[in-house]
Design an enzyme around this catalytic site. Structure first.
Site, mmCIF file in Angstrom:
data_model
loop_
_atom_site.group_PDB
_atom_site.id
_atom_site.type_symbol
_atom_site.label_atom_id
_atom_site.label_comp_id
_atom_site.label_asym_id
_atom_site.label_seq_id
_atom_site.Cartn_x
_atom_site.Cartn_y
_atom_site.Cartn_z
ATOM 1 N N LYS A 17 -8.041 -10.890 11.743
ATOM 2 C CA LYS A 17 -7.108 -10.651 10.762
ATOM 3 C C LYS A 17 -7.610 -9.535 9.726
ATOM 4 O O LYS A 17 -8.835 -9.253 9.747
ATOM 5 C CB LYS A 17 -6.908 -11.921 9.593
ATOM 6 C CG LYS A 17 -7.996 -12.632 8.901
ATOM 7 C CD LYS A 17 -7.961 -13.789 8.261
ATOM 8 C CE LYS A 17 -9.098 -14.367 7.720
ATOM 9 N NZ LYS A 17 -9.022 -15.727 7.069
ATOM 10 N N ARG B 255 -6.154 -25.565 0.274
ATOM 11 C CA ARG B 255 -5.395 -24.394 0.235
ATOM 12 C C ARG B 255 -4.068 -24.733 0.945
ATOM 13 O O ARG B 255 -3.028 -24.329 0.379
ATOM 14 C CB ARG B 255 -6.411 -23.248 0.889
ATOM 15 C CG ARG B 255 -6.005 -21.905 0.625
ATOM 16 C CD ARG B 255 -7.026 -20.824 1.325
ATOM 17 N NE ARG B 255 -7.254 -21.292 2.516
ATOM 18 C CZ ARG B 255 -8.346 -20.207 3.507
ATOM 19 N NH1 ARG B 255 -9.075 -19.160 2.763
ATOM 20 N NH2 ARG B 255 -8.467 -20.515 4.633
ATOM 21 N N TYR C 111 -15.546 10.447 -15.160
ATOM 22 C CA TYR C 111 -14.290 10.362 -16.006
ATOM 23 C C TYR C 111 -14.946 9.424 -16.900
ATOM 24 O O TYR C 111 -15.847 8.662 -16.850
ATOM 25 C CB TYR C 111 -13.405 9.161 -15.267
ATOM 26 C CG TYR C 111 -12.647 10.055 -14.299
ATOM 27 C CD1 TYR C 111 -11.822 11.094 -14.890
ATOM 28 C CD2 TYR C 111 -12.291 9.911 -13.028
ATOM 29 C CE1 TYR C 111 -10.901 12.168 -14.184
ATOM 30 C CE2 TYR C 111 -11.553 10.362 -12.321
ATOM 31 C CZ TYR C 111 -10.905 11.725 -12.732
ATOM 32 O OH TYR C 111 -9.900 12.287 -11.906
ATOM 33 N N MET D 223 -11.326 8.075 -7.694
ATOM 34 C CA MET D 223 -10.362 7.679 -6.574
ATOM 35 C C MET D 223 -10.879 8.050 -5.171
ATOM 36 O O MET D 223 -10.937 7.307 -4.353
ATOM 37 C CB MET D 223 -9.004 8.031 -6.685
ATOM 38 C CG MET D 223 -8.142 7.814 -5.559
ATOM 39 S SD MET D 223 -6.520 8.456 -5.805
ATOM 40 C CE MET D 223 -5.873 7.362 -7.307
#
Length: 369
Positions: free
Chosen positions: A38, A136, A264, A313
């Site tokens: 997965k 779950r 930033y 990013m």
């Protein structure tokens, strides 16, 4: 290993085989092996990994969602594929691709039987999931009679396996809790088998369960993180080889004067002279902002270079003041020596989160085939 010329995730298939062989050595020859692929095979590339594992061979594959199973079928995977968390809206396409659903509550059971009946199917394999403590997904022990009576009223489905999931198999401080889960599962499956009149496959162990609870191997085990090189403990990690090495390069080196800032929001301000290296990898590639501001690091010429300021990013800036390096040099983000687990700890998270976050825009390069 090849020297990086761009950001790349190098996948070592020999390491994958080593991990598979080690896990197989911990189970009996009669115990089946389910490979969990997965989440893009934990960030590696599910189709490539599954095609390699299918030849080793594994007995079953597991994915989380239906579209993941369809991708495997389109890539040529012919072994049975268990879908761990299917949704009713996808049942028709699940059947069309010969995928096998985990059935975890009465609603899903009734909806799948209705779909299978409408498709005029006979004995379509389903897998019954029980909740034994993870809380779950899964039926409760009290649902056994309902499951059996519902399945017996239909000729469209047949129970292929009954399974559960361990909540804390890697934590030996929770051994009593885990043993109670195993005991509860045994009680459930004994009751079910008696009522069914035949014995389905039973499976409960994840990677840490395989390593720590051989009494719970039953008919099949499931491994995800172990295949990718992590044993969930310092002791067991020595028996595994991380298959992924995330590499990048130095795009530019800057001389930063005292009083200047980096990145930033001026998140890093220097009170002395330093050299920084800018690397072409950022939070869009899977290196989250939590690794910034001096927490995370990369390896340049065998030395740690800490991330300065905020992760961008597409880029990060690292401190190379005391590292002999130049533009174009290779950078190791994580690999067999400085592992994803080591880097993840700097941000108070786990290897699973880091490796599955590596963006699919990062090129995967397979070696050792």
């Amino acid at each position: 290993m090849l020297k990086a010329q761009e950001t790349v995730l190098e996948i070592d298939l020999k390491a994958l085989k080593h991990n598979f062989d080690h896990l197989k050595s911990r189970i009996s020859s009669n115990t089946k092996f389910m490979a969990v692929v997965k989440a893009f095979a934990y960030g590696s590339d599910a189709c490539e990994i599954a095609n390699y594992l299918q030849k080793l061979p594994v007995d079953y594959f597991a994915v989380a969602f239906v579209h993941e199973g369809i991708q495997l079928r389109e890539a040529g995977i012919t072994k049975p594929i268990l879908v761990l968390h299917p949704q009713a809206v996808n049942f028709n396409i699940l059947i069309e691709n010969c995928l096998e659903p985990s059935i975890y509550n009465v609603k899903i059971l009734n909806e799948f039987i209705a779909t299978a009946s409408a498709e005029k199917l006979n004995d379509y394999p389903i897998h019954i999931k029980f909740n034994t403590g993870l809380n779950r997904l899964g039926f409760s022990e009290n649902d056994v009679d309902t499951i059996i009576s519902t399945v017996n009223e239909s000729t469209s489905v047949k129970i292929e396996s009954v399974f559960s999931h361990l909540a804390a198999s890697e934590d030996l401080n929770e051994k009593d809790f885990t043993l109670n889960q195993i005991k509860k599962f045994k009680n459930i499956t004994e009751n079910m088998t008696k009522q069914m009149g035949y014995k389905p496959l039973l499976h409960m162990c994840n990677t840490s369960g395989i390593l720590n609870y051989p009494e719970a191997h039953f008919d099949m085990v499931r491994s995800g993180i172990g295949l990718y090189g992590f044993g969930n403990s310092e002791k067991e990690n020595k028996n595994f080889k991380p298959i992924g090495t995330l590499k990048t390069i130095i795009s530019q080196i800057h001389a930063i004067e005292k009083g200047e800032s980096v990145g930033y929001n001026r998140a890093y301000k220097t009170d002395t002279f330093l050299r920084t290296a800018t690397l072409p990898i950022g939070h869009a590639d899977g290196i989250g902002r939590q690794y910034g501001k001096g927490k995370g690091y990369v390896i340049i010429n065998n030395q740690k270079a800490y991330i300065l300021g905020n992760v961008c990013m597409d880029m990060i800036m690292v401190d190379v003041t005391n590292i002999d390096c130049k533009e174009g040099d290779e950078v190791i983000v994580f690999g067999p020596e400085t592992t994803a687990e080591n880097l993840a700890k700097t941000a108070n998270t786990i290897s699973y989160e880091l490796i599955t976050a590596i963006s699919q825009r990062v090129k995967r390069l397979f070696i050792g085939n």
